[in-house]
Enzyme design. Structure first.
Site, mmCIF file in Angstrom:
data_model
loop_
_atom_site.group_PDB
_atom_site.id
_atom_site.type_symbol
_atom_site.label_atom_id
_atom_site.label_comp_id
_atom_site.label_asym_id
_atom_site.label_seq_id
_atom_site.Cartn_x
_atom_site.Cartn_y
_atom_site.Cartn_z
ATOM 1 N N VAL A 12 0.866 -1.332 -0.332
ATOM 2 C CA VAL A 12 -0.167 0.147 -0.087
ATOM 3 C C VAL A 12 1.328 1.129 -0.090
ATOM 4 C CG1 VAL A 12 -1.587 1.455 1.693
ATOM 5 C CG2 VAL A 12 -2.014 -1.395 0.718
ATOM 6 N N ASP A 30 10.119 3.425 6.761
ATOM 7 C CA ASP A 30 9.774 1.670 7.205
ATOM 8 C C ASP A 30 11.076 1.579 8.563
ATOM 9 O OD1 ASP A 30 8.371 -0.675 6.089
ATOM 10 O OD2 ASP A 30 9.689 -0.780 7.031
ATOM 11 N N ARG A 35 14.591 -2.876 3.586
ATOM 12 C CA ARG A 35 13.387 -2.445 2.557
ATOM 13 C C ARG A 35 13.650 -1.454 2.232
ATOM 14 N NH1 ARG A 35 9.842 -3.500 -1.117
ATOM 15 N NH2 ARG A 35 7.764 -2.382 -0.777
ATOM 16 N N THR A 83 -2.904 -4.379 9.405
ATOM 17 C CA THR A 83 -3.914 -4.529 10.956
ATOM 18 C C THR A 83 -3.627 -6.150 10.355
ATOM 19 O OG1 THR A 83 -5.523 -3.559 9.470
ATOM 20 C CG2 THR A 83 -4.631 -2.243 11.368
ATOM 21 N N THR A 118 -6.620 -1.020 7.483
ATOM 22 C CA THR A 118 -7.712 -0.869 7.304
ATOM 23 C C THR A 118 -8.324 -1.858 8.862
ATOM 24 O OG1 THR A 118 -8.075 -1.713 5.108
ATOM 25 C CG2 THR A 118 -9.650 -2.758 6.831
ATOM 26 N N CYS A 258 -6.169 -8.689 2.923
ATOM 27 C CA CYS A 258 -7.872 -8.335 3.061
ATOM 28 C C CYS A 258 -8.922 -8.603 3.544
ATOM 29 C CB CYS A 258 -7.911 -7.306 1.603
ATOM 30 S SG CYS A 258 -6.490 -6.133 1.874
ATOM 31 N N ARG A 329 0.963 -13.064 1.562
ATOM 32 C CA ARG A 329 0.672 -13.237 3.331
ATOM 33 C C ARG A 329 -0.837 -13.636 2.943
ATOM 34 N NH1 ARG A 329 -0.055 -7.049 3.329
ATOM 35 N NH2 ARG A 329 -0.741 -7.430 1.478
#
Length: 414
Positions: A12, A30, A35, A83, A118, A258, A329
Site C-alpha cells: 500500500v 519503514d 527494505r 493490521t 483497515t 484483506c 501473506r
C-alpha cells in the site's frame, strides 16, 4: 507546501508514496533496514513498482529512511502499516499503535495524521489518537488533526493502480476533511468521495471486503453442494451469469491481507457492542475451512483411483494468495499443504512468482524450481498464474485437482 511522510512501505505505502512524489516532497519511512536499502537501489520486491518507477520517485526528491528524525519536518503523516489478526482471530493493532507512537515523537502543531490501514469503526479516534496525544503532549483537534482514507490497493493489478481507484476520504473536523480530500484529489485521477466522518470511512472500508467474503463463501458452499450432485459449478455460474444482475463470484481459497482478515475487525467491534454477527462469522468459518475441504477432495480422488495416499508424491502449484502476484501473506494454500501432509503425502511446492526466502521464513517451505510435473502422483493447481494455464498435464495416471478451474481435463475442481 505540504511535505508528506508515508509510514510503511509495503504493497500500500510504496505505490502511494510514488504517486505523491510526482507532486510533493515525500519521505518513505519503514522500520525494516533491508527494505530501505533495497528501495534506495531501485528494487521493489513486492513488484508493485518497477525499478524505473522507484528511481523516478527518487529523482523527484523522494527519500527513503528508517530514522524518525528525518520525518520531523513533515506536516502530513500517512500511516499504511498492516493490521493483522492474532491466532485467536482478534484484531492485532500492534503495528498501528507502534506507528502512532513513532509519529507522536515528531508530531507538531497543525500537523495532520492520516490513517489508511483497515480497522474497525472507531479505531482511529479511540485507539490511535490517544497514543498520539500521550506521546506528543498535543491536543487532538486543537493542536493536531487526523484523517482516514482507506487503502484500495489490489496487489498485482497493473490496471487498477492507486491513482485510478476512487478514494474515500475523511477528516477529524469538516475543515480538515476538505483538506484531506483536496490532498488526495490532487493525485487521484479517478476522483474522491468525502465521507462525513472518520467512522463512516472506516466502516465503508471494512464492509467492502466483508461483502466479498460473504459472497465468496456463498459460492464455495454452492460448489460443495453441486459436487455432491455431480454438477460442474462453473457451468452453473456461467448459466446464472446470463442474468444482468447476477454477481460474478467464483469459488476458491480466500486469503491475503484483506478479504480473509478484515471481516474479523468488524465482527470484533460488533461483539464489543453486544451484537453477534452471525452471517459474517458463518462466511468466515466456511472460507477458513476451504483448504481442508480441497485436500480431502484430493485424497478421495486418489483413493477412488486406487492410489496409495501415504508417501504419495504431490505437487502444489502456487502458494501466493492470488494469481500473478508475489504476495504470500495469509495465503490459504498452506491449509491444503498441511492437510495433505497430515494424510502422509510427500508434498512439494512450486511457485515462480513467490520469493523463496519469504516462503521459507513464513511457512518453512522450500520452493521447488522447475519440477517435472509428470513425475508426481497428484497435482494441486492452487493458484491461476498465467504460465500455469499453458501446462500440458498429459500424465493420465496422475490426479489433477484444479482449484481455480483453469484446466479443462482436471479430475477435480471447486
Amino acid at each position: 507546501m505540504n511535505k508528506i511522510a508515508v509510514i510503511g512501505l509495503g504493497y500500500v505505502g510504496l505505490p502511494l508514496a510514488h504517486a505523491f512524489s510526482l507532486k510533493y516532497e515525500v519521505v518513505g519511512f519503514d522500520i525494516a533496514q533491508w527494505r530501505i536499502d533495497e528501495l534506495k537501489k531501485g528494487i521493489d520486491r513486492t513488484l508493485e513498482l518497477t525499478s524505473e518507477q522507484v528511481n523516478e520517485a527518487i529523482a523527484n526528491k523522494m527519500s527513503f529512511s528508517n530514522i524518525l528524525e528525518e520525518i520531523r519536518d513533515c506536516n502530513i503523516y500517512i500511516v499504511t502499516v498492516p493490521t493483522p489478526i492474532d491466532k485467536h482471530k482478534k484484531p492485532d493493532l500492534t503495528p498501528l499503535i507502534k506507528a502512532s507512537e513513532s509519529i507522536g515523537t515528531v508530531l507538531k502543531k497543525n500537523d495532520i495524521v492520516i490513517y489508511e490501514s483497515t480497522v474497525y469503526p472507531g479505531a482511529t479516534e479511540e485507539d490511535c489518537v490517544p497514543v498520539l496525544e500521550r506521546v506528543s503532549g498535543l491536543k487532538y483537534n486543537q493542536d493536531f488533526f487526523c484523517g482516514y482514507s482507506p487503502e484500495r490497493i489490489n496487489p498485482g493489478d497493473k490496471e487498477h493502480t492507486v491513482t485510478k481507484i476512487l478514494k474515500v476520504t475523511s477528516g477529524s473536523t469538516p475543515e480538515i476533511g476538505k483538506k484531506v480530500d483536496k490532498l488526495y484529489a490532487s493525485i487521484i485521477t479517478a476522483g474522491t468521495h468525502l465521507a462525513p466522518t472518520i467512522k463512516v470511512a472506516e466502516a465503508a472500508k471494512v464492509i467492502e471486503n466483508s461483502q466479498r467474503d460473504i459472497n465468496i463463501a456463498f459460492v464455495n458452499e454452492l460448489s460443495m453442494i453441486f459436487n455432491r450432485l455431480n454438477i460442474n459449478t462453473n457451468d452453473v455460474l456461467e448459466a446464472a451469469g446470463t442474468k444482468w444482475n447476477f454477481l460474478p463470484f467464483k469459488p476458491g481459497l480466500v486469503g491475503g491481507h484483506c478479504i480473509g482478515v478484515d471481516p474479523y475487525y468488524l465482527t470484533h467491534k460488533a461483539q464489543e457492542v453486544g451484537y453477534n454477527p452471525e452471517i459474517i462469522l458463518a462466511g468466515r468459518r466456511l472460507n477458513d475451512n476451504m483448504g481442508i475441504y480441497v485436500a480431502n477432495q484430493m485424497i478421495k480422488l486418489m483413493i477412488k483411483s486406487g492410489k496409495t495416499v501415504v508417501d504419495a508424491k504431490v505437487l502444489v502449484l502456487g502458494i501466493t494468495f492470488k494469481e500473478n502476484c508475489p504476495d504470500i501473506r495469509n495465503s490459504r494454500v498452506i491449509d491444503v499443504i498441511r492437510e495433505l501432509q497430515d494424510f502422509g503425502c510427500d508434498v512439494e511446492v512450486s511457485d515462480y512468482w513467490a520469493d523463496k526466502e519469504d516462503v521459507q521464513r513464513e511457512y518453512n517451505i522450500e520452493l521447488k524450481d522447475n519440477p517435472d510435473i509428470n513425475s508426481y502422483n497428484a497435482v494441486v493447481l492452487a493458484v491461476s498464474h498465467n504460465d500455469y494455464r499453458n501446462i500440458d498435464f498429459n500424465n493420465k495416471e496422475q490426479i489433477l485437482f484444479d482449484i481455480k478451474s483453469i484446466v479443462d481435463k482436471a479430475d477435480g475442481r471447486l
